[in-house]
Write a protein that holds these residues in place. Structure first.
Motif, short mmCIF file in Angstrom:
data_model
loop_
_atom_site.label_atom_id
_atom_site.label_comp_id
_atom_site.label_asym_id
_atom_site.label_seq_id
_atom_site.Cartn_x
_atom_site.Cartn_y
_atom_site.Cartn_z
N PRO A 16 -10.31 3.29 47.26
CA PRO A 16 -10.98 2.09 46.72
C PRO A 16 -11.53 2.33 45.30
CG PRO A 16 -11.68 2.46 48.98
CD PRO A 16 -10.90 3.67 48.55
N ALA A 17 -11.99 3.55 45.04
CA ALA A 17 -12.47 3.87 43.69
C ALA A 17 -11.33 3.83 42.69
CB ALA A 17 -13.14 5.25 43.69
N TRP A 18 -10.13 4.25 43.10
CA TRP A 18 -8.96 4.17 42.22
C TRP A 18 -8.68 2.71 41.86
CZ3 TRP A 18 -4.52 7.72 44.46
CH2 TRP A 18 -4.91 9.07 44.37
N VAL A 19 -8.67 1.85 42.87
CA VAL A 19 -8.37 0.43 42.63
C VAL A 19 -9.42 -0.17 41.71
CG1 VAL A 19 -8.08 -1.83 43.71
CG2 VAL A 19 -7.12 0.20 44.82
N ALA A 20 -10.69 0.11 41.96
CA ALA A 20 -11.76 -0.42 41.11
C ALA A 20 -11.61 0.08 39.67
CB ALA A 20 -13.13 0.00 41.66
N ALA A 21 -11.26 1.34 39.49
CA ALA A 21 -11.10 1.88 38.14
C ALA A 21 -9.93 1.22 37.43
CB ALA A 21 -10.90 3.39 38.21
N VAL A 22 -8.84 0.96 38.13
CA VAL A 22 -7.69 0.30 37.51
C VAL A 22 -8.08 -1.10 37.06
CG1 VAL A 22 -5.39 -0.68 37.97
CG2 VAL A 22 -5.91 1.66 38.67
N ALA A 78 -9.58 5.42 65.75
CA ALA A 78 -10.22 4.14 65.42
C ALA A 78 -10.81 4.20 64.01
CB ALA A 78 -11.31 3.82 66.44
N ASP A 79 -11.37 5.36 63.67
CA ASP A 79 -11.93 5.55 62.34
C ASP A 79 -10.83 5.54 61.28
OD1 ASP A 79 -14.06 5.99 60.53
OD2 ASP A 79 -13.60 8.13 60.47
N LEU A 80 -9.64 5.89 61.64
CA LEU A 80 -8.50 5.83 60.73
C LEU A 80 -8.07 4.38 60.49
CD1 LEU A 80 -6.52 7.79 59.29
CD2 LEU A 80 -5.12 7.67 61.33
N ARG A 81 -8.09 3.59 61.54
CA ARG A 81 -7.65 2.18 61.44
C ARG A 81 -8.63 1.34 60.62
NH1 ARG A 81 -6.05 3.27 66.90
NH2 ARG A 81 -8.08 2.57 67.61
N SER A 82 -9.90 1.48 60.87
CA SER A 82 -10.91 0.63 60.23
C SER A 82 -10.95 0.77 58.71
CB SER A 82 -12.27 0.91 60.87
OG SER A 82 -13.26 0.16 60.25
N PRO A 83 -11.04 1.99 58.17
CA PRO A 83 -11.03 2.11 56.70
C PRO A 83 -9.71 1.67 56.07
CG PRO A 83 -11.82 4.14 57.69
CD PRO A 83 -11.33 3.28 58.79
N ARG A 86 -6.66 -2.01 52.67
CA ARG A 86 -5.63 -3.03 52.46
C ARG A 86 -6.24 -4.28 51.87
NH1 ARG A 86 -2.74 -5.72 56.49
NH2 ARG A 86 -4.08 -4.73 58.01
N ALA A 87 -7.42 -4.65 52.34
CA ALA A 87 -8.11 -5.83 51.80
C ALA A 87 -8.49 -5.62 50.33
CB ALA A 87 -9.36 -6.14 52.63
N VAL A 88 -8.86 -4.40 49.95
CA VAL A 88 -9.17 -4.09 48.55
C VAL A 88 -7.93 -4.30 47.69
CG1 VAL A 88 -9.73 -2.18 46.96
CG2 VAL A 88 -11.10 -2.53 49.03
N PHE A 89 -6.79 -3.79 48.13
CA PHE A 89 -5.55 -3.98 47.39
C PHE A 89 -5.15 -5.45 47.35
CE2 PHE A 89 -4.74 0.61 47.75
CZ PHE A 89 -4.06 0.87 46.57
N GLU A 90 -5.30 -6.16 48.47
CA GLU A 90 -4.92 -7.58 48.53
C GLU A 90 -5.76 -8.43 47.59
OE1 GLU A 90 -5.35 -8.41 52.70
OE2 GLU A 90 -3.27 -7.86 53.14
#
Length: 186
Positions: free
Chosen positions: A75-81, A110-115, A120-124
């Motif tokens: 998410p930090a990568w996406v925000a920086a871009v 479950a912890d893998l699925r949630s983040p 995906r929502a951050v990219f979308e």
């Protein structure tokens, strides 16, 4: 003739299809975590809690590391871009979470699925035109398409490593009598 394939097409329709495919592939890890749960639950605990070599991660540690990247790194990568001109990133190594092996496998998956769902929502949420903004990953010029592809490829590499490890391990239950040493032949 082949020169036209040197660079991937960048027309609007191709980029929209590429974005859609990458977003779909980002969801693949969620699907894999769901599919792996019953298979891994049937294995002996040592198969998920222990690493084959001292410098390797256990399966549980691999899952925890992927979830940590989805929560903190990507998410930090996406925000920086979105906010900077051509930010540079280095792909971090998988790091061992010292508590991962003590956690229940279902909790880790479950912890893998949630983040991943949140990632995906951050990219979308990134507008289509912002996907072409430049970035550098491990010294190579790319964009958000390339970063998403790097995330997907990392997922595939980690799961492939895990699959090969499980394939190479002898996970069959011992067969009485067949696993005993044989007397020397005279």
């Amino acid at each position: 003739m082949l020169d036209r394939y040197a660079e991937p097409p960048r027309d609007a329709a191709t980029l929209a299809a590429r974005r859609e495919a990458l977003l779909d592939q980002l969801g693949w890890l969620e699907d894999e975590a769901t599919a792996l749960a019953p298979l891994l639950a049937a294995l002996p605990a040592w198969a998920t809690d222990q690493a084959p070599m001292p410098d390797d991660l256990s399966a549980k540690q691999m899952f925890a590391a992927l979830a940590q990247f989805d929560r903190e790194t990507y998410p930090a990568w996406v925000a920086a871009v979105r906010e900077q001109d051509t930010p540079a990133f280095e792909t971090p190594a998988l790091a061992a979470d010292p508590t991962a092996n003590e956690r229940a496998l279902d909790d880790l998956l479950a912890d893998l699925r949630s983040p991943r769902e949140a990632l995906r929502a951050v990219f979308e949420a990134v507008p289509a035109e912002a996907w072409a903004r430049g970035a550098t990953l491990d010294g190579t010029t790319t964009d958000l398409y390339g970063l998403a592809l790097a995330v997907v490829q990392r997922d595939a590499d980690v799961l492939k490593t895990l699959a090969y490890r499980m394939h190479e391990a002898d996970l069959r239950p011992p067969t009485p009598g067949l696993d005993l040493p044989k007397p020397p032949q005279a």
